[in-house]
Design a protein around this motif. Structure first.
Motif, short mmCIF file in Angstrom:
data_model
loop_
_atom_site.label_atom_id
_atom_site.label_comp_id
_atom_site.label_asym_id
_atom_site.label_seq_id
_atom_site.Cartn_x
_atom_site.Cartn_y
_atom_site.Cartn_z
N GLU A 26 36.09 -19.70 -3.75
CA GLU A 26 35.78 -19.46 -2.33
C GLU A 26 36.98 -18.86 -1.60
O GLU A 26 36.83 -17.93 -0.81
CB GLU A 26 35.37 -20.80 -1.71
N ASP A 27 38.18 -19.38 -1.88
CA ASP A 27 39.39 -18.83 -1.25
C ASP A 27 39.60 -17.37 -1.66
O ASP A 27 39.99 -16.54 -0.84
CB ASP A 27 40.62 -19.65 -1.64
N PHE A 28 39.34 -17.07 -2.93
CA PHE A 28 39.47 -15.69 -3.40
C PHE A 28 38.50 -14.78 -2.66
O PHE A 28 38.88 -13.70 -2.17
CB PHE A 28 39.24 -15.61 -4.92
N ILE A 29 37.24 -15.22 -2.57
CA ILE A 29 36.22 -14.40 -1.90
C ILE A 29 36.61 -14.17 -0.45
O ILE A 29 36.48 -13.07 0.08
CB ILE A 29 34.83 -15.06 -2.01
N ASP A 30 37.12 -15.22 0.20
CA ASP A 30 37.55 -15.11 1.60
C ASP A 30 38.61 -14.02 1.78
O ASP A 30 38.64 -13.34 2.80
CB ASP A 30 38.13 -16.45 2.05
N ALA A 31 39.48 -13.87 0.79
CA ALA A 31 40.57 -12.91 0.88
C ALA A 31 40.18 -11.48 0.47
O ALA A 31 40.98 -10.56 0.66
CB ALA A 31 41.74 -13.39 0.01
N CYS A 32 38.98 -11.30 -0.06
CA CYS A 32 38.54 -9.97 -0.49
C CYS A 32 38.44 -9.01 0.69
O CYS A 32 38.05 -9.40 1.79
CB CYS A 32 37.18 -10.06 -1.18
N TRP A 33 38.75 -7.77 0.43
CA TRP A 33 38.69 -6.73 1.45
C TRP A 33 37.34 -6.02 1.40
O TRP A 33 37.24 -4.84 1.05
CB TRP A 33 39.83 -5.73 1.23
N ILE A 34 36.28 -6.79 1.71
CA ILE A 34 34.92 -6.25 1.73
C ILE A 34 34.24 -6.75 2.99
O ILE A 34 34.72 -7.68 3.65
CB ILE A 34 34.12 -6.65 0.47
N ALA A 35 33.09 -6.17 3.30
CA ALA A 35 32.33 -6.56 4.50
C ALA A 35 31.86 -8.01 4.38
O ALA A 35 31.67 -8.54 3.29
CB ALA A 35 31.12 -5.63 4.65
N ASP A 36 31.67 -8.64 5.54
CA ASP A 36 31.25 -10.04 5.57
C ASP A 36 29.94 -10.28 4.83
O ASP A 36 29.80 -11.29 4.15
CB ASP A 36 31.13 -10.53 7.02
N GLU A 37 28.98 -9.36 4.95
CA GLU A 37 27.71 -9.58 4.24
C GLU A 37 27.89 -9.47 2.73
O GLU A 37 27.20 -10.13 1.97
CB GLU A 37 26.59 -8.66 4.73
N GLN A 38 28.85 -8.66 2.28
CA GLN A 38 29.15 -8.59 0.85
C GLN A 38 29.82 -9.89 0.39
O GLN A 38 29.54 -10.39 -0.69
CB GLN A 38 30.03 -7.38 0.54
N LYS A 39 30.72 -10.42 1.23
CA LYS A 39 31.35 -11.71 0.91
C LYS A 39 30.29 -12.80 0.81
O LYS A 39 30.33 -13.63 -0.09
CB LYS A 39 32.37 -12.10 1.98
N ALA A 40 29.33 -12.78 1.73
CA ALA A 40 28.27 -13.79 1.72
C ALA A 40 27.44 -13.69 0.43
O ALA A 40 27.12 -14.72 -0.17
CB ALA A 40 27.37 -13.62 2.95
N ALA A 41 27.14 -12.48 0.02
CA ALA A 41 26.37 -12.30 -1.22
C ALA A 41 27.17 -12.77 -2.43
O ALA A 41 26.65 -13.45 -3.32
CB ALA A 41 25.97 -10.84 -1.38
N LEU A 42 28.45 -12.45 -2.46
CA LEU A 42 29.30 -12.87 -3.56
C LEU A 42 29.46 -14.39 -3.57
O LEU A 42 29.40 -15.03 -4.62
CB LEU A 42 30.67 -12.19 -3.41
N TRP A 43 29.61 -14.99 -2.40
CA TRP A 43 29.72 -16.45 -2.28
C TRP A 43 28.43 -17.11 -2.79
O TRP A 43 28.50 -18.07 -3.55
CB TRP A 43 29.98 -16.83 -0.83
N LEU A 44 27.28 -16.60 -2.36
CA LEU A 44 26.01 -17.17 -2.79
C LEU A 44 25.86 -17.07 -4.31
O LEU A 44 25.46 -18.03 -4.97
CB LEU A 44 24.83 -16.48 -2.10
N TRP A 45 26.21 -15.92 -4.87
CA TRP A 45 26.13 -15.76 -6.32
C TRP A 45 27.04 -16.77 -7.01
O TRP A 45 26.62 -17.44 -7.97
CB TRP A 45 26.52 -14.33 -6.72
N ALA A 46 28.28 -16.92 -6.51
CA ALA A 46 29.22 -17.87 -7.11
C ALA A 46 28.70 -19.30 -6.98
O ALA A 46 28.82 -20.11 -7.91
CB ALA A 46 30.60 -17.74 -6.46
#
Length: 77
Positions: free
Chosen positions: A31-51
């Motif tokens: 989750e901390d890694f995803i938070d630090a990613c340089w991508i749009a918030d909706e992409q972070k949300a999708a990545l978080w949900l997948w994880a």
């Protein structure tokens, strides 16, 4: 974000998260890694949900139980 002149894509981050999960990182670390990613918030949300969906049942159950307990405690105040 650019590494060596190359743009890091959502797919690149997805592969990194896959590697972290396979390596046994905790969900909090992922989750901390995803938070630090340089991508749009909706992409972070999708990545978080997948994880989140890749977590073992026991982990999901623990999080759900903890969240439910905190809601019950908040309601009783």
């Amino acid at each position: 974000m650019s590494l060596d002149g190359r743009t890091v894509s959502l797919e690149d981050y997805h592969r990194a998260v896959c590697g972290q999960i396979e390596a046994g990182f905790t969900f909090g670390q992922v989750e901390d890694f995803i938070d630090a990613c340089w991508i749009a918030d909706e992409q972070k949300a999708a990545l978080w949900l997948w994880a989140w969906l890749q977590q073992p049942w026991e982990v999901l159950r623990t999080f759900a139980d903890s969240h439910l307990l905190s809601l019950v405690e908040a309601e009783s105040r």
